[in-house]
Every structure is written in structure tokens, then in C-alpha cells.
Design a protein around this motif. Sequence first.
Motif, PDB file in Angstrom:
ATOM      1  N   TRP A   1     -31.979 -21.227   2.869  1.00 36.17           N
ATOM      2  CA  TRP A   1     -32.570 -20.238   3.773  1.00 36.17           C
ATOM      3  C   TRP A   1     -33.733 -19.557   3.063  1.00 36.17           C
ATOM      4  O   TRP A   1     -33.545 -18.802   2.123  1.00 36.17           O
ATOM      5  CB  TRP A   1     -31.517 -19.224   4.185  1.00 36.17           C
ATOM      6  CG  TRP A   1     -32.006 -18.210   5.183  1.00 36.17           C
ATOM      7  CD1 TRP A   1     -32.241 -16.897   4.953  1.00 36.17           C
ATOM      8  CD2 TRP A   1     -32.304 -18.435   6.562  1.00 36.17           C
ATOM      9  NE1 TRP A   1     -32.666 -16.273   6.098  1.00 36.17           N
ATOM     10  CE2 TRP A   1     -32.713 -17.200   7.111  1.00 36.17           C
ATOM     11  CE3 TRP A   1     -32.269 -19.556   7.397  1.00 36.17           C
ATOM     12  CZ2 TRP A   1     -33.078 -17.050   8.437  1.00 36.17           C
ATOM     13  CZ3 TRP A   1     -32.628 -19.415   8.727  1.00 36.17           C
ATOM     14  CH2 TRP A   1     -33.024 -18.175   9.236  1.00 36.17           C
TER      15      TRP A   1
ATOM     16  N   HIS B   1     -32.853 -12.267   4.341  1.00 31.57           N
ATOM     17  CA  HIS B   1     -31.423 -12.320   4.634  1.00 31.57           C
ATOM     18  C   HIS B   1     -31.079 -11.544   5.905  1.00 31.57           C
ATOM     19  O   HIS B   1     -30.198 -11.952   6.670  1.00 31.57           O
ATOM     20  CB  HIS B   1     -30.646 -11.748   3.444  1.00 31.57           C
ATOM     21  CG  HIS B   1     -29.170 -11.939   3.550  1.00 31.57           C
ATOM     22  ND1 HIS B   1     -28.588 -13.166   3.793  1.00 31.57           N
ATOM     23  CD2 HIS B   1     -28.143 -11.039   3.450  1.00 31.57           C
ATOM     24  CE1 HIS B   1     -27.266 -13.026   3.834  1.00 31.57           C
ATOM     25  NE2 HIS B   1     -26.980 -11.757   3.632  1.00 31.57           N
ATOM     26  N   TYR B   2     -31.778 -10.431   6.152  1.00 29.38           N
ATOM     27  CA  TYR B   2     -31.490  -9.633   7.338  1.00 29.38           C
ATOM     28  C   TYR B   2     -31.819 -10.401   8.615  1.00 29.38           C
ATOM     29  O   TYR B   2     -31.193 -10.184   9.663  1.00 29.38           O
ATOM     30  CB  TYR B   2     -32.245  -8.302   7.298  1.00 29.38           C
ATOM     31  CG  TYR B   2     -33.753  -8.417   7.423  1.00 29.38           C
ATOM     32  CD1 TYR B   2     -34.376  -8.556   8.663  1.00 29.38           C
ATOM     33  CD2 TYR B   2     -34.564  -8.381   6.291  1.00 29.38           C
ATOM     34  CE1 TYR B   2     -35.753  -8.657   8.775  1.00 29.38           C
ATOM     35  CE2 TYR B   2     -35.938  -8.486   6.389  1.00 29.38           C
ATOM     36  CZ  TYR B   2     -36.531  -8.629   7.632  1.00 29.38           C
ATOM     37  OH  TYR B   2     -37.889  -8.745   7.731  1.00 29.38           O
TER      38      TYR B   2
ATOM     39  N   CYS C   1     -31.412 -13.638   9.006  1.00 30.24           N
ATOM     40  CA  CYS C   1     -30.256 -14.514   9.212  1.00 30.24           C
ATOM     41  C   CYS C   1     -29.148 -13.761   9.932  1.00 30.24           C
ATOM     42  O   CYS C   1     -28.528 -14.272  10.881  1.00 30.24           O
ATOM     43  CB  CYS C   1     -29.758 -15.053   7.872  1.00 30.24           C
ATOM     44  SG  CYS C   1     -28.161 -15.886   7.958  1.00 30.24           S
ATOM     45  N   LYS C   2     -28.881 -12.537   9.495  1.00 30.09           N
ATOM     46  CA  LYS C   2     -27.844 -11.730  10.127  1.00 30.09           C
ATOM     47  C   LYS C   2     -28.196 -11.419  11.580  1.00 30.09           C
ATOM     48  O   LYS C   2     -27.333 -11.410  12.460  1.00 30.09           O
ATOM     49  CB  LYS C   2     -27.647 -10.427   9.342  1.00 30.09           C
ATOM     50  CG  LYS C   2     -26.959 -10.620   7.996  1.00 30.09           C
ATOM     51  CD  LYS C   2     -26.795  -9.294   7.284  1.00 30.09           C
ATOM     52  CE  LYS C   2     -26.001  -9.456   5.992  1.00 30.09           C
ATOM     53  NZ  LYS C   2     -24.585  -9.746   6.233  1.00 30.09           N
TER      54      LYS C   2
ATOM     55  N   ASN D   1     -22.853 -13.923   4.045  1.00 29.38           N
ATOM     56  CA  ASN D   1     -23.355 -15.256   3.733  1.00 29.38           C
ATOM     57  C   ASN D   1     -23.946 -15.211   2.333  1.00 29.38           C
ATOM     58  O   ASN D   1     -24.373 -14.159   1.858  1.00 29.38           O
ATOM     59  CB  ASN D   1     -24.453 -15.697   4.709  1.00 29.38           C
ATOM     60  CG  ASN D   1     -23.920 -16.019   6.081  1.00 29.38           C
ATOM     61  OD1 ASN D   1     -23.070 -16.871   6.240  1.00 29.38           O
ATOM     62  ND2 ASN D   1     -24.419 -15.307   7.075  1.00 29.38           N
TER      63      ASN D   1
ATOM     64  N   LYS E   1     -27.003 -15.490   0.151  1.00 24.31           N
ATOM     65  CA  LYS E   1     -28.372 -15.183   0.567  1.00 24.31           C
ATOM     66  C   LYS E   1     -29.274 -16.407   0.610  1.00 24.31           C
ATOM     67  O   LYS E   1     -30.345 -16.364   1.215  1.00 24.31           O
ATOM     68  CB  LYS E   1     -28.977 -14.122  -0.363  1.00 24.31           C
ATOM     69  CG  LYS E   1     -28.354 -12.742  -0.173  1.00 24.31           C
ATOM     70  CD  LYS E   1     -29.108 -11.676  -0.930  1.00 24.31           C
ATOM     71  CE  LYS E   1     -28.516 -10.302  -0.656  1.00 24.31           C
ATOM     72  NZ  LYS E   1     -29.259  -9.228  -1.349  1.00 24.31           N
ATOM     73  N   SER E   2     -28.870 -17.487  -0.033  1.00 18.18           N
ATOM     74  CA  SER E   2     -29.659 -18.714   0.011  1.00 18.18           C
ATOM     75  C   SER E   2     -29.250 -19.607   1.177  1.00 18.18           C
ATOM     76  O   SER E   2     -29.843 -20.656   1.406  1.00 18.18           O
ATOM     77  CB  SER E   2     -29.506 -19.492  -1.303  1.00 18.18           C
ATOM     78  OG  SER E   2     -28.161 -19.894  -1.484  1.00 18.18           O
TER      79      SER E   2
ATOM     80  N   CYS F   1     -27.504 -19.708   5.444  1.00 21.22           N
ATOM     81  CA  CYS F   1     -27.386 -18.970   6.698  1.00 21.22           C
ATOM     82  C   CYS F   1     -26.416 -19.711   7.614  1.00 21.22           C
ATOM     83  O   CYS F   1     -26.253 -20.931   7.489  1.00 21.22           O
ATOM     84  CB  CYS F   1     -28.756 -18.846   7.373  1.00 21.22           C
ATOM     85  SG  CYS F   1     -28.793 -17.635   8.730  1.00 21.22           S
TER      86      CYS F   1
END
Length: 321
Positions: free
Chosen positions: A87, A91-92, A94-95, A161, A163-164, A166
Motif C-alpha cells: 500500500w 494509511h488513513y 486505507c481506513k 492493518n 501500514k504497508s 490494506c
Amino acid sequence: MNDNSILENRSCGDIDNFKTNVYVPTYITVFIFGFIENVFCIYVFLRLYKKKTAFSVVMVNLAISDLLFVCTLPWRVHYYYYATRYWHLPHYFCKFLTYALYLNMYCGIYFLTLMSILRYFAVVHPIKGLKYRRVKNVQIICIAIWIFVGLTAIPFLAIGNNKSQCFEVRDRIVNMDIKIIFTMNLISLVLGFIIPFFIFMVCYILVIRTLLTSKANHLKQTTSRRKASARIIGVMVIFITGFPIYHIVRTIYIAELFPAGNTFNVSCLVWKTAVAASCRAIMNPCLDPILYYFAAETFRDKVRSTIKNAFKGIPTPIQQT
């Protein structure tokens, strides 16, 4: 549980290829057809309906929910298309994409349930139910659904998750996280599916019973009622083949995951079934416009007239002699 929380397992080594082969074509298909269908539906509702109705208000909200979700699918395609499963985006984000899935799913369930309630009052209690079918009241209910589902889906943002990655769950989930996932599934299962599903089924069963048992003045009216019943059964089939299967499989997955929180305990069959079930649930943005067509006679008339007018300007080819 994330809809795609299926990591490669020692007992199911081909799961990554399976996910790629299933998710990528499904997401691409749903994005293309879902985007076109829902943009067209919103156009019909907002531009061609001279007067707002309770049904049109609910359907336009459902179409907006579906359209917002299909716009998130290209990022899912990008992630699953590459075998590295890395990913690159924040990260946010992805969430947010995970949150968007549940927001769409449960808004969709509630809007479809609201449609069944409106149909119940329109057919079973046409006079007494007029006050419940006022446009202003339905608009308030739709806003309440957005707020309620939006707030109750916030805990899905807490699902961790790497962070790398998703749309995945870690190989081993800590004790606190698995308890949160178990509790979230239980609450969403009851509030987001079982209760709305029960209301949906009861309303449409009563509508069908009323249509088939009420006296008709002539043969044409009898035929019309039978067709209406057949359309409602079609709506029920589309609903039943999607959401119940997904929630049953998701619950089985979590039952195998709980209490150890080790994804290696989940069987290969459950993982692959979960992939297929989540794909079926994600297809709803393509199927909902079919529900509009079956459920609302005014919508069918608007679609037919729009298509007819679109082809009216196309010149007919002259046959050569």
C-alpha cells in the motif's frame, strides 16, 4: 472483520492468486456498470421527476450511496492487481476505503428496508399510511439513516492493518483487537442485518399476501397485481442472495478466528467462501438500479421514455434496392 480479511495461509497457499482472480474482475465490472447505472438513476430522479415522492427520495439516497462507493473501487483494483500487496498511499486513506464499504452496505440495507416499509403502507394501509409516506418525513428518516450508520460504522476505522498493506488483517491479532472485532460483528449483525432483514421480509410478505388475496374488479387488475407480486419476489431474491450469505460467512470466519486471534486457524474453504460472499455483497451497486426498475412503476416509465427519446434522433438507415 474487514471484508477482505483473508491472508495467505499455510493450508491455503493459492489464496493470493484466488483473491486477484476474483476481486480484480469483480471490482472493475462493478465500477463500470455501477458508475454508469447510478449516475443515470440520479439523473432520472433529480431531472425527470416533476414531483418528489417518498420512494424517489429513498431511491436517490441509495443511488448516491452506491455511487460514492463504486468511486472507491479503482484503489482496490490497484492494490489487488499487483502481487506485492504493498500500500503506497497514506494509511488513513486505507481506513477510509474500508469505512466506505460498511457505510454503503448498511446504508443500502436500511434504505432497502425503508422502501419495503413504504411499500407496505402504500399497499396494505393506503389511507392510514399516508402520514407515514410524506416526503418531508421520509427525507428526515433518510438523513437519520446517514447519521446513524455513519456514526456506528466509525469503529470499523479501528480495525488494524499493517501500514504497508490494506484490506488485510494481521496474521496474529492481539487479544484486545479480536474482542473488538467480535463485538463489532455481533452489533452489526443484529442492528445492521437481522433486524432490518426481518422487517424487510415481513413487510414484503404482507404486501404480496394483500395483492394476491384482495378482490379485483376485472381481469386486467388481477394480472397487474400478479405482476407486482412477481416484481416484489424478484426484489426479495436479490436482497436474500446478497446480504444474508455475506453476514453468515463473516460470522463463521470470526468464529474460527476467535478467541486466539490467529488467522492460521481459519480454514481455506471459509476464506475462499468469504472472498466470494464479499464480492456478491459488493455487486449491489449494480443490482440496486434493477430494484428501482422492478419496484417503482414511475421509474420504469421514466427510463423507457428517456431511452426512447435518446434513440429518436438517430436516423434510420435507408435500405438499398
